[in-house]
Design a protein around this motif. Structure first.
Motif, PDB file in Angstrom:
ATOM      1  N   ILE B 106      51.405  89.601  47.990  1.00 22.98           N
ATOM      2  CA  ILE B 106      52.731  90.024  47.509  1.00 22.98           C
ATOM      3  C   ILE B 106      53.834  89.307  48.289  1.00 22.98           C
ATOM      4  N   MET B 107      53.668  89.185  49.612  1.00 20.67           N
ATOM      5  CA  MET B 107      54.692  88.518  50.425  1.00 20.67           C
ATOM      6  C   MET B 107      54.797  87.044  50.055  1.00 20.67           C
ATOM      7  N   THR B 108      53.664  86.401  49.805  1.00 26.91           N
ATOM      8  CA  THR B 108      53.698  84.993  49.375  1.00 26.91           C
ATOM      9  C   THR B 108      54.389  84.872  48.021  1.00 26.91           C
ATOM     10  N   ALA B 109      54.043  85.769  47.111  1.00 27.26           N
ATOM     11  CA  ALA B 109      54.626  85.726  45.765  1.00 27.26           C
ATOM     12  C   ALA B 109      56.131  85.994  45.812  1.00 27.26           C
ATOM     13  N   ALA B 110      56.544  86.957  46.628  1.00 30.24           N
ATOM     14  CA  ALA B 110      57.972  87.291  46.705  1.00 30.24           C
ATOM     15  C   ALA B 110      58.771  86.117  47.249  1.00 30.24           C
ATOM     16  N   ALA B 111      58.215  85.409  48.254  1.00 32.29           N
ATOM     17  CA  ALA B 111      58.912  84.240  48.812  1.00 32.29           C
ATOM     18  C   ALA B 111      58.978  83.120  47.775  1.00 32.29           C
ATOM     19  N   LEU B 112      57.896  82.941  47.030  1.00 33.50           N
ATOM     20  CA  LEU B 112      57.892  81.920  45.972  1.00 33.50           C
ATOM     21  C   LEU B 112      59.007  82.197  44.964  1.00 33.50           C
ATOM     22  N   LEU B 113      59.078  83.423  44.500  1.00 34.13           N
ATOM     23  CA  LEU B 113      60.055  83.753  43.459  1.00 34.13           C
ATOM     24  C   LEU B 113      61.490  83.716  43.995  1.00 34.13           C
ATOM     25  N   GLN B 114      61.641  83.964  45.260  1.00 33.00           N
ATOM     26  CA  GLN B 114      62.954  83.853  45.892  1.00 33.00           C
ATOM     27  C   GLN B 114      63.452  82.412  45.799  1.00 33.00           C
ATOM     28  N   GLN B 115      62.508  81.480  46.004  1.00 31.97           N
ATOM     29  CA  GLN B 115      62.889  80.065  46.019  1.00 31.97           C
ATOM     30  C   GLN B 115      62.791  79.407  44.646  1.00 31.97           C
ATOM     31  N   ASN B 116      61.924  79.974  43.812  1.00 26.74           N
ATOM     32  CA  ASN B 116      61.697  79.387  42.497  1.00 26.74           C
ATOM     33  C   ASN B 116      61.492  80.530  41.506  1.00 26.74           C
ATOM     34  N   PRO B 117      62.609  81.028  40.938  1.00 27.54           N
ATOM     35  CA  PRO B 117      62.518  82.251  40.124  1.00 27.54           C
ATOM     36  C   PRO B 117      61.724  82.093  38.831  1.00 27.54           C
ATOM     37  N   ASN B 118      61.456  80.849  38.451  1.00 28.78           N
ATOM     38  CA  ASN B 118      60.756  80.665  37.177  1.00 28.78           C
ATOM     39  C   ASN B 118      59.625  79.647  37.333  1.00 28.78           C
TER      40      ASN B 118
END
Lengths: 754, 152
Positions: B106-118
């Motif tokens: 979840i933490m990896t995914a949240a950081a990804l979406l923070q930087q790349n929302p799509n």
């Protein structure tokens, strides 16, 4: 009618619940979904009324259901209570689930393994639910002065239509708790099920996604110390001496001592496999400090002599004496020895017809040998345990699949009576069979006993991966005799392993072939082994189903049609006796996967392989589609068809299928643990390759046979067939057969990137 | 031993530990934030993933001495009541089996979406490839990341 089990007796429950004290962990199923609206949040009741070991109801109608078996990820903590809730006839929204502690006087079988929790829990759980419902009805009948037979229930409510009286369960709970426990109860008709068969979300989901403490490794109490262990670096070695002063300069280190797991002459329990019965313990103020001391501690090891000890048989079978040979073993030598055994005559475990004569007159013989290496379980949560042993009392909290086995060992090793040992069951960060072997609990308990303080012992990943209890290394040689028209005359399988054979005498294709011979062999080793997701089946399925694929090709038959022909024979005119599968259900999953995958018309560019296997009471067939994309094998899609009887929690069952298929693909491609002079060649994930996100199939479809049979388990059965389905698919993609696991090194030799 | 002032989940915390102590163990043993998990200790499994100034990092490789002055977020601080879009998507897809690796996922995914929302499928696979799930919930993880991206 179902007969009530004596263990549901309320008085015995109340007696033991006083001993239990508090300490149960609550999990709130109504929080498991998205954030609940205020009206969805059930208030905690002021008072609970116990109706039996599994069920208590609050005056406001809230229901607590105890999930008896430890949870390692197969989601029984949700699905076992679903069975209780179904027969109780309550509303799932009213239910909260508590993980039961280990309590043999209250619960039937608190063992998680062999895909048996749902199968063996089915009737006891239904009976417990139905019994509580009957008591609520009796309470209403008494209160309303109407016949119990005229009262109906629905979603946690009682109703007497004739008088118009209505009440929710909570209003009758205090009276129900005084009603004598009925000796017989009526169970629901399957057609009336409302909860079983509908998908319910994981009751621990909210805690998992918010990082709440759930696992043994998360446990902490006031004054708790931390412990690390140091075990021999190689199989065949033992402790000689250690120098406590070598870590005296490291901050936070409180004590260093050795512990011996078993007392002299103790007959070990069936799951008492402890690779290193004497280890060094380092106790300190924090995990980091004891892990630092581990690296610095001076320890001398020496070669262990041959040893012998007694082990209790499984399920009441007689005990056996185990011999652990001396020596430092090597994988290369293992392979040489296995090759020798393939040439020798093995122990005949089944023979039908006259296979020798059939092979003599054969026009053609197809012979292939398959192999697979040792595997480490690699649960994501390393072995760990909390223990608090003071005087003649012990509290143990940690990850175990089999508390009922380790309790005897704990009692003997600690010198504390069983009644004074409380084992609390933590959610496990994976099990896969590994945590049936609970020596980590004995280790933590002995450390705590020595320091007379609560302690949490944690293995490093390196400790965990090098501590044994592996999936054994296996080999199987299949031979088929064919006549000049490519008709199958005989089949011969000779299989063995280090140190156990994977062969089941009476499994398919036994029963489908007139002349059949099965032989077994095994080679002693001091590398310890244990149950690993579908033990033995996880290899035999790979070998057998790869061979049948190649055989079908030689015979010019479609691989599914060929298997169905064999199963038709086993169904209509079985060969021999004691065939341990239902050929019709076996064929059913093959037909279902054939239809669902459009077997004859694969998607453009994909290569297909099929496989089917029966183990742990469930039938599974799988089709794997692979593609070579930029010199890289990609698993595009996997279709699975399963017959596990009634599906209790469908979406969760699909999750189990997806996970086991991915696990199997990972182990087929990459799984391998080799040894040099007794030392495991890999001790962490930098070398031990696990399947990752990029290597997972693009899609997985799971289909269930519509069935009214009592449910069977799913933790294991999805796993074995995928190895051969993948191998057979890769054959179509690359033109090469894959006989040795893991496949990735061979694919790389063919310049395919893995 | 030395005193370190840390900013964790928006709160100031002080710990007295050996400077070499990884943040993983500071969180787990000293601050009772046990959602961050120990898996391998060598930055290979991702179970210990936290956010350091918004970036996903492996806390088993981050000494406490290097964490001072940075803003640290753990799974416990990702949202106030478990309603971050990634957490909600994880529940919607009923992702976890054993659940042990999921905080790190979840933490990896949240950081990804923070930087790349799509993110594309390939970008999700690349970002999530460092997190091992031994239970094999990868398909649900990928689906949940996509759902979360839609609900950001």
């Amino acid at each position: 009618m179902a007969t009530l089990d004596k263990k549901l007796d309320r008085r015995s429950f109340l007696k033991v619940s006083a001993l239990a004290g508090g300490g149960m962990m609550l999990s709130f199923s109504w929080l498991a979904g998205c954030k609940p609206t205020p009206e969805q949040v059930l208030e905690l009741p002021k008072e609970w009324f116990e109706l039996n070991s599994y069920i208590k109801i609050g005056e406001n109608g809230a229901v607590t259901l105890f999930s008896p078996n430890p949870e390692f990820g197969s989601n029984i903590k949700t699905s076992m209570p679903m069975i209780l809730a179904e027969e109780l006839d309550t509303d799932w929204k009213m239910v909260m689930v508590e993980q039961a502690d280990y309590f043999p006087t209250r619960f039937e079988r608190q063992f998680t393994g062999g895909s048996q929790s749902i199968r063996q829990g089915w009737t006891p759980l239904r009976t417990a639910g139905a019994t509580a419902r009957a008591m609520l009805i009796a309470a209403a009948a008494q209160t309303w002065k109407v016949p119990a037979s005229e009262i109906t229930t629905s979603a946690g409510n009682l109703e007497h239509k004739g008088s118009g009286k209505k009440a929710h369960y909570g209003e009758m709970a205090s009276i129900a708790a005084t009603i004598p426990v009925p000796e017989e109860v009526t169970l629901k008709e399957i057609k009336d099920f409302k909860i079983v068969g509908s998908s319910k979300k994981n009751v621990d989901a909210q805690k998992i996604v918010t990082g709440n403490p759930l696992f043994g490794i998360d446990h902490k109490v006031e004054g708790m110390k931390y412990a690390a262990i140091v075990h021999p670096p190689a199989f065949g070695m033992k402790l000689k001496s250690f120098d406590k002063s070598s870590v005296s300069g490291i901050s936070g280190i409180l004590d260093v001592f050795s512990i011996s797991l078993f007392k002299e002459g103790f007959e070990r329990n069936f799951f008492d496999t402890a690779t290193f019965p004497e280890i060094v313990a380092i106790v300190g103020n924090s995990t980091w400090e004891v892990m630092q001391a581990k690296k610095t501690l001076t320890v001398e090891w020496e070669t262990a002599p041959e040893s012998k000890f007694k082990v209790a048989g499984f399920g009441g079978r007689p005990s056996t004496e185990i011999t652990v040979p001396r020596g430092l073993e090597n994988t290369n030598r293992h392979k040489e020895r296995m090759a020798e055994y393939i040439q020798k005559t093995g122990t005949v475990v089944r023979k039908d017809g006259d296979p020798e004569a059939a092979f003599k007159k054969a026009a053609k013989i197809l012979e292939k040998t398959y192999s697979a290496p040792f595997l480490a379980h690699n649960t994501m949560e390393p072995m760990n345990c909390f223990a608090d042993v003071k005087g003649d009392k012990a509290v143990i909290y940690g990850p175990t699949q089999a508390p009922e086995f380790i309790i005897t060992t704990l009692s003997n090793s600690l010198g504390i009576p069983k009644e004074n040992i409380q084992i609390n069951l933590a959610r496990m960060g994976g099990g896969f069979g590994r945590r049936a072997y609970s020596h980590h609990m004995t280790e933590a308990a002995l450390i705590s006993q020595k320091i007379q303080a609560p302690v949490k012992m944690v293995y490093t990943r390196e400790d965990d991966m090098s501590a044994g209890v592996y999936r054994p290394a296996y080999s199987a040689t299949y031979r088929a005799a064919l006549d000049e028209n490519n008709n199958l005359l005989a089949l011969h399988v000779k299989a063995g392993g280090i140190p156990e054979t994977p062969l089941h005498a009476n499994r398919f294709p036994a029963g489908a072939i007139d002349n059949y011979l099965a032989e077994s062999w095994q080679i002693e080793s001091n590398i310890t082994i244990g149950a690993f997701r579908a033990p033995r089946s996880n290899f035999m399925a790979a070998a057998e189903q790869s061979f049948l694929d190649e055989l079908a090709e030689v015979m010019g038959k479609d691989p599914i049609e060929f298997r169905l022909e064999l199963l038709k024979r086993a169904e209509t005119n079985p060969v021999g006796e004691n065939n341990d599968y239902d050929a019709k259900r076996y064929a059913g999953v093959l037909e279902l996967v054939r239809d669902k995958s459009n077997w004859k018309t694969p998607a453009p560019g994909v290569s297909r392989g099929v496989s089917a296997y029966f183990c742990h009471n469930s039938y599974v067939a799988e089709v794997v589609d692979t593609k070579i994309v930029d010199s890289k094998p990609v698993v595009e899609k996997v279709y699975a068809a399963v017959d596990c009887g009634i599906v209790v929690n469908p979406d969760s069952a699909i999750n189990m299928g997806e996970g086991a298929i991915i696990d199997g693909i990972g182990n087929a491609f990459f799984g391998e643990l080799a040894f040099e002079n007794g030392v495991p060649a890999k001790t962490n994930f930098d070398k031990y390759r696990m399947i990752r996100q990029k290597e997972a199939p693009r899609a997985i479809e799971v289909h269930f046979v519509d069935s009214k049979e009592d449910p069977t388990g799913l933790g294991e059965p999805f796993f074995p067939p995928v190895f051969a389905a993948l191998a057979n698919s890769l054959y179509k993609a690359t033109g090469k057969r894959y006989y040795e696991q893991p496949f990735a090194p061979q694919l790389e030799m063919e310049n395919l990137k893995m | 031993m030395a005193i370190f002032n840390l900013n964790i989940n928006g709160t100031s915390k002080q710990v007295d530990v050996d400077p070499s102590t990884p943040m993983l163990w500071v969180l787990r043993d000293h601050l009772d934030l046990v959602g961050t998990k120990f898996g391998c200790g060598v930055a290979q499994c991702g179970a210990c993933t936290i956010h350091l100034d918004g970036n996903a990092v492996r806390s088993c490789q981050l000494p406490v001495s290097a964490a001072e002055g940075a803003s640290i977020t753990t799974i416990e601080g990702l949202s106030e009541s478990g309603d971050h879009p990634v957490q909600k998507a994880w529940m919607e897809h009923d992702v976890p089996q054993c659940g042990y690796c999921q905080a790190g996922q979840i933490m990896t995914a949240a950081a990804l979406l923070q930087q790349n929302p799509n993110p594309s499928d390939e970008e999700i696979e690349n970002a999530m490839n460092g997190n091992i799930c031994r239970c094999g919930t990868y398909l649900r993880i990928k689906a949940a990341v996509k759902t979360a991206a839609q609900n950001l």
